[in-house]
Design an enzyme around this catalytic site. Structure first.
Site, short mmCIF file in Angstrom:
data_model
loop_
_atom_site.label_atom_id
_atom_site.label_comp_id
_atom_site.label_asym_id
_atom_site.label_seq_id
_atom_site.Cartn_x
_atom_site.Cartn_y
_atom_site.Cartn_z
N HIS A 115 -1.07 -1.41 -0.16
CA HIS A 115 -1.95 -0.89 -1.08
C HIS A 115 -1.14 -0.57 -2.29
O HIS A 115 -0.53 0.33 -2.70
CB HIS A 115 -2.62 0.48 -0.58
N LYS A 127 0.75 -1.99 7.52
CA LYS A 127 0.12 -1.48 6.30
C LYS A 127 1.09 -0.32 5.48
O LYS A 127 1.11 0.76 6.10
CB LYS A 127 -1.31 -0.96 6.49
N ASP A 138 -12.24 -5.51 1.93
CA ASP A 138 -11.84 -4.22 1.62
C ASP A 138 -13.30 -3.33 1.99
O ASP A 138 -13.60 -2.17 1.30
CB ASP A 138 -11.24 -3.76 0.58
C1 NCD Z 1 -10.57 2.56 1.54
C2 NCD Z 1 -11.30 3.70 2.46
O1 NCD Z 1 -12.24 4.38 2.18
O2 NCD Z 1 -10.59 3.68 3.50
N1 NCD Z 1 -11.39 2.91 0.12
C3 NCD Z 1 -11.33 2.08 -1.06
O3 NCD Z 1 -11.84 2.62 -2.01
N2 NCD Z 1 -11.26 0.91 -0.89
C4 NCD Z 1 -9.19 2.88 1.15
C5 NCD Z 1 -8.42 1.71 0.60
O4 NCD Z 1 -8.35 0.55 1.10
O5 NCD Z 1 -7.93 2.04 -0.51
ZN ZN Z 2 -8.99 -0.76 2.21
#
Ligand code: NCD
Ligand code: ZN
Length: 351
Positions: free
Chosen positions: A138, A101, A251
């Site tokens: 990301h 990642k 996510d």
């Molecule tokens: C994720 C996290 O909290 O780990 N947060 C999010 O808003 N999606 C991190 C990420 O995937 O960007």
């Molecule tokens: Zn994430």
């Protein structure tokens, strides 16, 4: 008349944050109940950055599973400026790493150890291309001068396009796409078969106005942040298209309520408790329930070159209330996305 039922090949979640310790124990049962496999994000503190870290984390996940659960965590390596290509390749060969990642440094939660300049890891990426290990991205630039709502679109031009050119055989998943530009970008590269994109459940429901509806709503704040309605519609259209590059990745990103409802709240929506029901509702609202299985259960394994799951799940079309706060051992809780609201579908069994 009996309620309508929907039987699907058991789905997988190609992007999940399971955390660690008490939080892991609290959230894992939701994911494990619905999904046969999940790509587990490595952004712990400290990050899961070596094969040994990933083996230990996988053991903690297996240990935290409820008795009788049938669930396989697929581990990922958190890339840093110092990632050792040999360690990564050994982890891939031994089966502990399914992917690696890329967090641009400081793009999101626990990304401080992320990559400061992607060119620094070109050697690692070349090795990944060679061994066929997918790169999960990301996709947001971190330049504070770029507007937060533009960071994904700018990333496509400034970082992703040149990256795909430099590594023509590297397979890439653009994680949690939130813009029409990203959908178009993925489609433009679809013929190569080397690009995929995950789409979350919450981005199928919310646009940026929802974050400020009647007041600031910290539980709808996630990264990448939700965009305008035109983008939400593009995501629904892509997810429900059945096209191979688009697959399910929630996510789900749990944070304690105290960390969300504060002056500087964490990013992340916790969708795990009702994930498959949320997707079913979004697909039904788009008149595309027939495409849910491709998105949830077929496209992901095909991209990752893994077998399809043989089990099935059954959803029933009955009103089902999203769980209230999920308690954490230390007395805090986590608030699920759409907590207390009623959805149209309910998962009745996995078989
Ligand atoms: C994720 C996290 O909290 O780990 N947060 C999010 O808003 N999606 C991190 C990420 O995937 O960007
Ligand atoms: Zn994430």
């Amino acid at each position: 008349m009996p309620a309508a039922r929907l039987t699907l090949r058991r789905p997988d979640d190609w992007h999940v944050h399971l955390r660690d310790g008490a939080m892991l124990k609290a959230v894992l049962p939701f994911t494990a109940q619905q999904f046969a496999r999940a790509i587990v994000m490595p952004n712990l503190k400290p990050p899961v950055a070596t094969a040994a870290d990933a083996e230990a984390y996988r053991a903690r996940i297996l240990e935290a599973l409820p008795a009788g659960a049938r669930f396989t965590p697929l581990m990922t390596c958190y890339l840093t400026d110092a990632t050792d290509a040999d360690d990564l390749a050994r982890g891939a060969a031994s089966g502990v790493f399914t992917a690696a990642k890329l967090y641009p440094a400081n793009a999101t939660t626990n990304s401080a150890f992320g990559v400061t300049d992607i060119r620094r890891i070109d050697g690692v990426l070349a090795r990944m291309a060679e061994i066929g290990l997918p790169l999960l991205i990301h996709g947001e630039v971190t330049d504070p001068d770029v507007d937060i709502f533009d960071r994904e679109a700018v990333f496509l031009d400034q970082v992703l396009s040149p990256l795909l050119d430099r590594h023509p055989t590297l397979r890439v998943v653009l994680e949690h796409v939130t813009t029409k530009e990203a959908v178009d970008f993925v489609r433009a590269h679809a013929a190569s078969g080397r690009i995929g994109a995950t789409i979350t459940a919450h981005h199928l429901f919310i646009n940026r106005s929802h974050i400020f509806a009647g007041g600031i709503r910290p539980h709808l704040y996630c990264l990448p942040i939700a965009k305008r309605e035109v983008h939400r519609r593009a995501l629904v259209e892509a997810a429900t298209s059945g096209e191979g590059p688009f697959f399910l990745g929630t996510d789900t990103a749990p944070h304690a309520v105290t960390a969300k409802e504060t002056a500087c709240g964490c990013a992340g929506c916790f969708t795990a408790p009702s994930a498959i029901e949320l997707y079913a509702q979004a697909f039904e609202e788009a008149g595309a329930l027939g495409k849910l299985e491709a998105f949830a259960s077929l496209n992901g394994p095909r991209f990752y070159r893994l077998p399809l799951n043989e089990e099935r799940i059954v959803l029933e079309r009955v009103p089902s209330k999203v769980a209230d706060v999920v308690l954490l051992a230390e007395g805090d809780g986590i608030l699920p996305f759409k907590s207390g609201e009623t959805l149209d579908w309910r998962l009745i069994r996995a078989e």
